[in-house]
Design a protein around this motif. Structure first.
Motif, PDB file in Angstrom:
ATOM      1  N   GLY A 183       0.810  -1.217   0.000  1.00  0.00           N
ATOM      2  CA  GLY A 183       0.000   0.000   0.000  1.00  0.00           C
ATOM      3  C   GLY A 183       0.841   1.263   0.000  1.00  0.00           C
ATOM      4  N   ASP A 184       0.205   2.346   0.379  1.00  0.00           N
ATOM      5  CA  ASP A 184       0.884   3.651   0.428  1.00  0.00           C
ATOM      6  C   ASP A 184       1.662   3.765   1.726  1.00  0.00           C
ATOM      7  OD1 ASP A 184      -0.074   4.478  -2.051  1.00  0.00           O
ATOM      8  OD2 ASP A 184      -1.932   5.243  -1.171  1.00  0.00           O
ATOM      9  N   VAL A 185       2.913   3.401   1.674  1.00  0.00           N
ATOM     10  CA  VAL A 185       3.783   3.381   2.849  1.00  0.00           C
ATOM     11  C   VAL A 185       4.102   4.806   3.305  1.00  0.00           C
ATOM     12  CG1 VAL A 185       6.095   2.727   3.646  1.00  0.00           C
ATOM     13  CG2 VAL A 185       4.803   1.184   2.172  1.00  0.00           C
ATOM     14  N   SER A 186       4.243   4.958   4.606  1.00  0.00           N
ATOM     15  CA  SER A 186       4.678   6.224   5.196  1.00  0.00           C
ATOM     16  C   SER A 186       5.875   5.938   6.089  1.00  0.00           C
ATOM     17  CB  SER A 186       3.533   6.826   6.023  1.00  0.00           C
ATOM     18  OG  SER A 186       3.994   7.919   6.772  1.00  0.00           O
ATOM     19  N   VAL A 187       6.918   6.743   5.961  1.00  0.00           N
ATOM     20  CA  VAL A 187       8.098   6.605   6.812  1.00  0.00           C
ATOM     21  C   VAL A 187       8.339   7.940   7.505  1.00  0.00           C
ATOM     22  CG1 VAL A 187      10.566   6.092   6.926  1.00  0.00           C
ATOM     23  CG2 VAL A 187       9.127   4.905   5.239  1.00  0.00           C
ATOM     24  N   LEU A 203      13.152   5.342  12.607  1.00  0.00           N
ATOM     25  CA  LEU A 203      12.281   5.244  11.436  1.00  0.00           C
ATOM     26  C   LEU A 203      11.000   4.544  11.851  1.00  0.00           C
ATOM     27  CD1 LEU A 203      14.799   4.072   8.683  1.00  0.00           C
ATOM     28  CD2 LEU A 203      14.029   6.404   9.152  1.00  0.00           C
ATOM     29  N   GLU A 204       9.888   5.261  11.742  1.00  0.00           N
ATOM     30  CA  GLU A 204       8.567   4.688  12.016  1.00  0.00           C
ATOM     31  C   GLU A 204       7.911   4.396  10.667  1.00  0.00           C
ATOM     32  OE1 GLU A 204       6.266   7.371  14.375  1.00  0.00           O
ATOM     33  OE2 GLU A 204       7.650   7.248  16.071  1.00  0.00           O
ATOM     34  N   VAL A 205       7.747   3.122  10.372  1.00  0.00           N
ATOM     35  CA  VAL A 205       7.219   2.705   9.077  1.00  0.00           C
ATOM     36  C   VAL A 205       5.776   2.234   9.244  1.00  0.00           C
ATOM     37  CG1 VAL A 205       7.564   1.192   7.084  1.00  0.00           C
ATOM     38  CG2 VAL A 205       9.550   2.009   8.396  1.00  0.00           C
ATOM     39  N   GLU A 206       4.899   2.810   8.446  1.00  0.00           N
ATOM     40  CA  GLU A 206       3.493   2.392   8.431  1.00  0.00           C
ATOM     41  C   GLU A 206       3.202   1.716   7.091  1.00  0.00           C
ATOM     42  OE1 GLU A 206       1.229   2.486  10.879  1.00  0.00           O
ATOM     43  OE2 GLU A 206       2.779   3.315  12.190  1.00  0.00           O
ATOM     44  N   LEU A 207       2.753   0.479   7.175  1.00  0.00           N
ATOM     45  CA  LEU A 207       2.395  -0.320   6.004  1.00  0.00           C
ATOM     46  C   LEU A 207       0.892  -0.597   6.093  1.00  0.00           C
ATOM     47  CD1 LEU A 207       5.267  -2.074   7.283  1.00  0.00           C
ATOM     48  CD2 LEU A 207       5.286  -2.047   4.812  1.00  0.00           C
ATOM     49  N   ARG A 263      16.746   2.896  15.263  1.00  0.00           N
ATOM     50  CA  ARG A 263      15.599   2.170  15.814  1.00  0.00           C
ATOM     51  C   ARG A 263      14.495   2.144  14.774  1.00  0.00           C
ATOM     52  NH1 ARG A 263      13.761   4.109  21.566  1.00  0.00           N
ATOM     53  NH2 ARG A 263      12.774   5.542  20.131  1.00  0.00           N
ATOM     54  N   LEU A 264      13.914   0.952  14.577  1.00  0.00           N
ATOM     55  CA  LEU A 264      12.877   0.765  13.567  1.00  0.00           C
ATOM     56  C   LEU A 264      11.591   0.287  14.209  1.00  0.00           C
ATOM     57  CD1 LEU A 264      15.054  -1.315  11.098  1.00  0.00           C
ATOM     58  CD2 LEU A 264      14.450   1.080  10.816  1.00  0.00           C
TER      59      LEU A 264
END
Length: 145
Positions: free
Chosen positions: A75-79, A99-103, A136-137
């Motif tokens: 989908g439309d990933v946000s970092v 890095l906060e990754v939203e999938l 940190r991820l």
């Protein structure tokens, strides 16, 4: 030595406090200013912001590569990238990155963390910082080991 795929070039004059930075093609043209948090006037960008944008953009591309390899729709990933400037005991400075990754299309927490860990293994920024910068991820708000 490996074949060079691309080389970026930029010139900065005046440093981080009252400088000017421009890429060789002119696409990036920024005024460098010290942020108010460090006693500056603000009104421009700084190296930490540039690093944060570069790392986030590169990481998202690496994540897309991993997802394509695994045939997963992410989908439309946000970092969200945070780059912190920290003092060292030797009176120098170092960086730390979060890095906060939203999938949005990946519901399984284990799959999300596995994808982000895979991106971290191939991202050029991750490889450049590994062992030198604390990174940190998180993936969908879950820590990535």
């Amino acid at each position: 030595m490996a074949k060079t795929l691309y080389t970026a070039q930029a010139t900065v004059t005046g440093g981080r406090s009252a400088g000017h930075g421009v890429s060789s093609d002119g696409a990036l043209d920024v005024q460098m200013r010290m942020p108010p948090e460090l006693g500056g006037e603000g009104g421009g960008t700084n190296p930490e912001q540039l690093f944060a944008v570069g790392f986030a953009a590169c990481f998202e591309s690496a994540l897309g590569t991993i997802a394509r390899r695994q045939r997963v729709e992410i989908g439309d990933v946000s970092v969200v990238s945070r780059v912190s400037l920290l003092p060292t005991e030797e009176r120098g400075f170092k960086l730390a990155v979060e890095l906060e990754v939203e999938l949005p299309d990946v519901q399984d927490p284990a799959e999300a963390t596995q994808l982000v860990a895979g991106a971290h293994a191939v991202c050029p920024y991750s490889n450049a910082t590994r062992g030198n910068v604390d990174v940190r991820l998180t993936a969908n708000e879950q820590p990535v080991p």
